[in-house]
Design an enzyme around this catalytic site. Structure first.
Site, PDB file in Angstrom:
ATOM      1  N   LYS A  96      20.164 -22.971  36.541  1.00  0.00           N
ATOM      2  CA  LYS A  96      20.987 -23.902  35.747  1.00  0.00           C
ATOM      3  C   LYS A  96      21.518 -23.210  34.495  1.00  0.00           C
ATOM      4  O   LYS A  96      22.706 -23.312  34.173  1.00  0.00           O
ATOM      5  CB  LYS A  96      20.141 -25.116  35.345  1.00  0.00           C
ATOM      6  CG  LYS A  96      20.793 -25.995  34.300  1.00  0.00           C
ATOM      7  CD  LYS A  96      19.955 -27.199  33.954  1.00  0.00           C
ATOM      8  CE  LYS A  96      18.907 -27.000  32.890  1.00  0.00           C
ATOM      9  NZ  LYS A  96      19.439 -26.868  31.515  1.00  0.00           N
ATOM     10  N   ASN A  97      20.633 -22.505  33.785  1.00  0.00           N
ATOM     11  CA  ASN A  97      21.039 -21.941  32.495  1.00  0.00           C
ATOM     12  C   ASN A  97      21.926 -20.709  32.637  1.00  0.00           C
ATOM     13  O   ASN A  97      22.501 -20.240  31.657  1.00  0.00           O
ATOM     14  CB  ASN A  97      19.810 -21.604  31.642  1.00  0.00           C
ATOM     15  CG  ASN A  97      19.153 -22.862  31.086  1.00  0.00           C
ATOM     16  OD1 ASN A  97      19.691 -23.963  31.240  1.00  0.00           O
ATOM     17  ND2 ASN A  97      18.012 -22.702  30.462  1.00  0.00           N
ATOM     18  N   CYS A 143      18.289 -33.577  18.811  1.00  0.00           N
ATOM     19  CA  CYS A 143      17.840 -33.269  20.162  1.00  0.00           C
ATOM     20  C   CYS A 143      16.338 -33.451  20.195  1.00  0.00           C
ATOM     21  O   CYS A 143      15.672 -33.312  19.176  1.00  0.00           O
ATOM     22  CB  CYS A 143      18.239 -31.834  20.466  1.00  0.00           C
ATOM     23  SG  CYS A 143      17.250 -31.015  21.662  1.00  0.00           S
ATOM     24  N   ARG A 187      17.927 -27.849  16.313  1.00  0.00           N
ATOM     25  CA  ARG A 187      18.814 -26.994  17.102  1.00  0.00           C
ATOM     26  C   ARG A 187      20.239 -26.876  16.530  1.00  0.00           C
ATOM     27  O   ARG A 187      21.197 -27.378  17.114  1.00  0.00           O
ATOM     28  CB  ARG A 187      18.879 -27.479  18.555  1.00  0.00           C
ATOM     29  CG  ARG A 187      17.555 -27.349  19.245  1.00  0.00           C
ATOM     30  CD  ARG A 187      17.614 -27.785  20.681  1.00  0.00           C
ATOM     31  NE  ARG A 187      18.017 -26.719  21.580  1.00  0.00           N
ATOM     32  CZ  ARG A 187      18.020 -26.843  22.903  1.00  0.00           C
ATOM     33  NH1 ARG A 187      17.673 -27.970  23.458  1.00  0.00           N
ATOM     34  NH2 ARG A 187      18.388 -25.832  23.658  1.00  0.00           N
ATOM     35  N   ASP A 247      10.773 -22.476  27.849  1.00  0.00           N
ATOM     36  CA  ASP A 247      11.022 -23.492  28.881  1.00  0.00           C
ATOM     37  C   ASP A 247       9.872 -23.593  29.894  1.00  0.00           C
ATOM     38  O   ASP A 247       9.935 -24.410  30.818  1.00  0.00           O
ATOM     39  CB  ASP A 247      12.340 -23.199  29.614  1.00  0.00           C
ATOM     40  CG  ASP A 247      13.555 -23.557  28.772  1.00  0.00           C
ATOM     41  OD1 ASP A 247      13.391 -24.159  27.698  1.00  0.00           O
ATOM     42  OD2 ASP A 247      14.684 -23.231  29.194  1.00  0.00           O
ATOM     43  N   ARG A 268      18.118 -33.504  35.567  1.00  0.00           N
ATOM     44  CA  ARG A 268      19.013 -32.570  34.864  1.00  0.00           C
ATOM     45  C   ARG A 268      18.737 -31.127  35.287  1.00  0.00           C
ATOM     46  O   ARG A 268      19.633 -30.290  35.230  1.00  0.00           O
ATOM     47  CB  ARG A 268      18.804 -32.663  33.355  1.00  0.00           C
ATOM     48  CG  ARG A 268      19.332 -33.942  32.748  1.00  0.00           C
ATOM     49  CD  ARG A 268      19.244 -33.862  31.249  1.00  0.00           C
ATOM     50  NE  ARG A 268      19.801 -32.605  30.768  1.00  0.00           N
ATOM     51  CZ  ARG A 268      19.516 -32.045  29.614  1.00  0.00           C
ATOM     52  NH1 ARG A 268      18.676 -32.608  28.786  1.00  0.00           N
ATOM     53  NH2 ARG A 268      20.069 -30.902  29.266  1.00  0.00           N
TER      54      ARG A 268
HETATM   55  C1  UD1 Z   1      18.855 -21.880  25.739  1.00  0.00           C
HETATM   56  C2  UD1 Z   1      18.475 -22.613  26.990  1.00  0.00           C
HETATM   57  C3  UD1 Z   1      17.204 -23.432  26.750  1.00  0.00           C
HETATM   58  C4  UD1 Z   1      16.103 -22.531  26.209  1.00  0.00           C
HETATM   59  C5  UD1 Z   1      16.581 -21.750  25.000  1.00  0.00           C
HETATM   60  C6  UD1 Z   1      15.569 -20.725  24.507  1.00  0.00           C
HETATM   61  C7  UD1 Z   1      20.569 -23.002  28.103  1.00  0.00           C
HETATM   62  C8  UD1 Z   1      21.625 -23.970  28.529  1.00  0.00           C
HETATM   63  N1  UD1 Z   1      19.555 -23.492  27.397  1.00  0.00           N
HETATM   64  O1  UD1 Z   1      19.136 -22.880  24.743  1.00  0.00           O
HETATM   65  O2  UD1 Z   1      16.818 -24.027  27.980  1.00  0.00           O
HETATM   66  O3  UD1 Z   1      14.998 -23.328  25.827  1.00  0.00           O
HETATM   67  O4  UD1 Z   1      17.788 -21.035  25.320  1.00  0.00           O
HETATM   68  O5  UD1 Z   1      15.236 -19.836  25.517  1.00  0.00           O
HETATM   69  O6  UD1 Z   1      20.626 -21.825  28.437  1.00  0.00           O
HETATM   70  N2  UD1 Z   1      19.272 -21.579  16.647  1.00  0.00           N
HETATM   71  C9  UD1 Z   1      19.757 -21.617  15.363  1.00  0.00           C
HETATM   72  N3  UD1 Z   1      21.110 -21.537  15.186  1.00  0.00           N
HETATM   73  C10 UD1 Z   1      21.986 -21.417  16.221  1.00  0.00           C
HETATM   74  C11 UD1 Z   1      21.473 -21.356  17.537  1.00  0.00           C
HETATM   75  C12 UD1 Z   1      20.102 -21.436  17.718  1.00  0.00           C
HETATM   76  O7  UD1 Z   1      19.005 -21.733  14.398  1.00  0.00           O
HETATM   77  O8  UD1 Z   1      23.203 -21.344  15.984  1.00  0.00           O
HETATM   78  C13 UD1 Z   1      17.802 -21.671  16.861  1.00  0.00           C
HETATM   79  C14 UD1 Z   1      17.415 -22.878  17.721  1.00  0.00           C
HETATM   80  O9  UD1 Z   1      17.282 -24.049  16.937  1.00  0.00           O
HETATM   81  C15 UD1 Z   1      16.110 -22.407  18.298  1.00  0.00           C
HETATM   82  C16 UD1 Z   1      16.320 -20.898  18.492  1.00  0.00           C
HETATM   83  O10 UD1 Z   1      17.413 -20.554  17.630  1.00  0.00           O
HETATM   84  O11 UD1 Z   1      15.066 -22.619  17.389  1.00  0.00           O
HETATM   85  C17 UD1 Z   1      16.669 -20.463  19.906  1.00  0.00           C
HETATM   86  O12 UD1 Z   1      17.746 -21.246  20.390  1.00  0.00           O
HETATM   87  P1  UD1 Z   1      18.783 -20.709  21.460  1.00  0.00           P
HETATM   88  O13 UD1 Z   1      18.271 -19.431  22.048  1.00  0.00           O
HETATM   89  O14 UD1 Z   1      20.138 -20.714  20.864  1.00  0.00           O
HETATM   90  O15 UD1 Z   1      18.711 -21.846  22.557  1.00  0.00           O
HETATM   91  P2  UD1 Z   1      19.894 -22.486  23.410  1.00  0.00           P
HETATM   92  O16 UD1 Z   1      20.917 -21.457  23.717  1.00  0.00           O
HETATM   93  O17 UD1 Z   1      20.320 -23.775  22.782  1.00  0.00           O
END
Ligand code: UD1
Length: 430
Positions: free
Chosen positions: A22-23, A125, A130, A315, A407
């Protein structure tokens, strides 16, 4: 709302096919916005999140057709052709973005190709605040003007994006994906430093290369992208889902079973395999499958800390906690990626688990058995951890709010019951 009924206590034995990730699929679908030519994606899982992304792309003007007819199927997934030849809107509206945070992945491709994009801010969320600041700061480094207005992110780059060096202060999967896609159409060279290295990023990078992008350092935390003025169509097969793989590995281990996961890749779940070695679970690999079998007796409690890839995946944190709930001895499970990702703990405790949370760590003292209960969870992985707990528990467990499972898990009840689990979906009358 549908519910899942589980009568626990049966070891899982048999074969489970692993679907497309999915991701990986979500950013790959967003990448279709980068070109006027069709992108064909094979091995796409049939999941609610994939349908949400298809709806979002559809309202941008992308036409999506089933490309399966008359050609050999790859794995068990669907084959879709996505064509972003005529884009009718560069706005991602609130109603779709609030359903799925990954909607923000349209931002990079749309700004890079059309010089503008409006995306609703994803907002709160269930697993923490996030933010998307890293996505936005990165786009600004590439020359976009970014503003927040009326709950929307508005990004503009009328003269196109320019390559730049971007150093991520912390690792973000989504920000790396957004900027990798944007940089593929930026003028000149972009260097992404401290980039995420998840297999889903490698998959995206490989698809972009097939579309004509020039990317070095794939698989590492330093990606060098030399932007192209346009990209072309391609055909790409989505990698197997490592989180689905890890989840069924945990279900097999928890029930003392013996399960073959067809299509799974061992090098995507190595951190879990290391935990299994200490805990007393055997994992072996053949050409097309991973086999998981518990050694005799109870599992041994093992400490786990979540980290960016190649570390232990956040995850899979909820699922390993359900597994450790009946291990011999204690396990300390530490969550370093998301705040507030222990929502499954009170539900596991209601099933008889002994778990105490101290800040970012949960101390799990193994108990000999869990007991079934009605439970519910607030996110996808927490929900599936309750399914695993239900499979080991004595008596009946009813998991509510099944839409979370839908999902991210394709045909969950079917795959588990094929291995002997007593599990069924109770359809709501509505
Ligand atoms: C993706 C995955 C999710 C997984 C996560 C971490 C998808 C669709 N989802 O989510 O299933 O749990 O990676 O492996 O692929 N952060 C910030 N600022 C930002 C972006 C992120 O502070 O602009 C923080 C987030 O709050 C979190 C951490 O960075 O604490 C990691 O998040 P991130 O790797 O970005 O997760 P996603 O891409 O949302």
């Amino acid at each position: 709302m549908d519910r899942i009924l589980i009568r626990g206590g049966t070891p899982l034995t048999g074969t489970i096919p692993i679907g497309g990730a999915k991701n990986a699929a979500l950013p790959l679908m967003a990448a279709s916005l980068l070109t006027a030519e069709p992108l064909v994606l094979a091995n796409l899982p049939d999941l609610a999140d994939i349908r949400t992304m298809a709806n979002l792309l559809g309202q941008h003007g992308v036409t999506i057709t089933n490309a399966e007819a008359g050609e050999a199927r790859h794995g068990s997934g669907q084959v879709l052709e996505l064509s972003a030849r005529h884009i009718t809107s560069t706005t991602a509206p609130y109603d779709l973005v609030r359903k799925m945070r990954a909607s923000v992945l349209v931002l990079g491709p749309l700004v890079a190709r059309f010089g503008r994009c409006r995306v609703s801010l994803p907002g709160g969320c269930a697993i923490g605040t996030r933010p998307v600041d890293l996505h936005l700061k990165g786009l600004e480094r590439l020359g976009a003007e970014v503003e927040l207005s009326e709950g929307y992110i508005e990004a503009r780059a009328p003269k196109g994006l320019r390559g730049a060096e971007i150093v991520f202060p912390s690792v973000s999967v989504g920000a790396t994906e957004n900027l990798l896609m944007a940089a593929s159409l930026a003028e000149g060279e972009t260097v992404l430093i401290n980039a995420a290295r998840e297999p889903e990023i490698t998959d995206l990078a490989q698809c972009l290369v097939a579309m004509g992008a020039d990317i070095d350092g794939i698989g590492s935390d330093r990606l060098v992208i030399r932007g192209a003025s346009s990209l072309h169509g391609a055909r790409h097969t989505v990698i197997p889902d490592r989180i689905e793989t890890g989840t069924y590995m945990m279900a097999a281990a928890a029930t003392g079973g013996d399960v073959r996961l067809v299509g799974a890749k061992l090098d995507h779940v190595e951190a879990l395999v290391r935990v299994f070695e200490t805990a007393g679970v055997c994992v072996s690999e053949t050409a097309d499958a991973i086999t998981v079998r518990r050694r005799n007796g109870r599992l041994t409690g093992t400490d786990v800390m979540t980290e960016p890839f190649p570390g232990f995946a956040t995850d899979l944190q909820a699922q390993i906690m359900a597994l450790m709930a009946t291990a011999e001895g204690a396990s300390m499970i530490t969550e370093t990626i998301f705040e507030n990702r222990f929502m499954h703990v009170p539900e596991l405790v209601r099933m008889g688990a002994n778990i105490n949370v101290h800040g970012a760590s949960a101390l799990v003292r193994g108990v000999p058995r869990l007991t079934g209960a009605p439970v519910m969870a607030t996110d996808l992985r927490a929900s599936v951890s309750l399914v695993i707990a239900g499979l080991v528990a004595g008596g009946e467990t009813i998991v509510n709010r099944v839409y979370h499972l839908d999902r991210g898990y394709e045909r969950l009840e079917e795959k588990l019951s094929a291995c002997g689990a007593r599990i069924e979906r109770l359809r709501s009358a509505a």
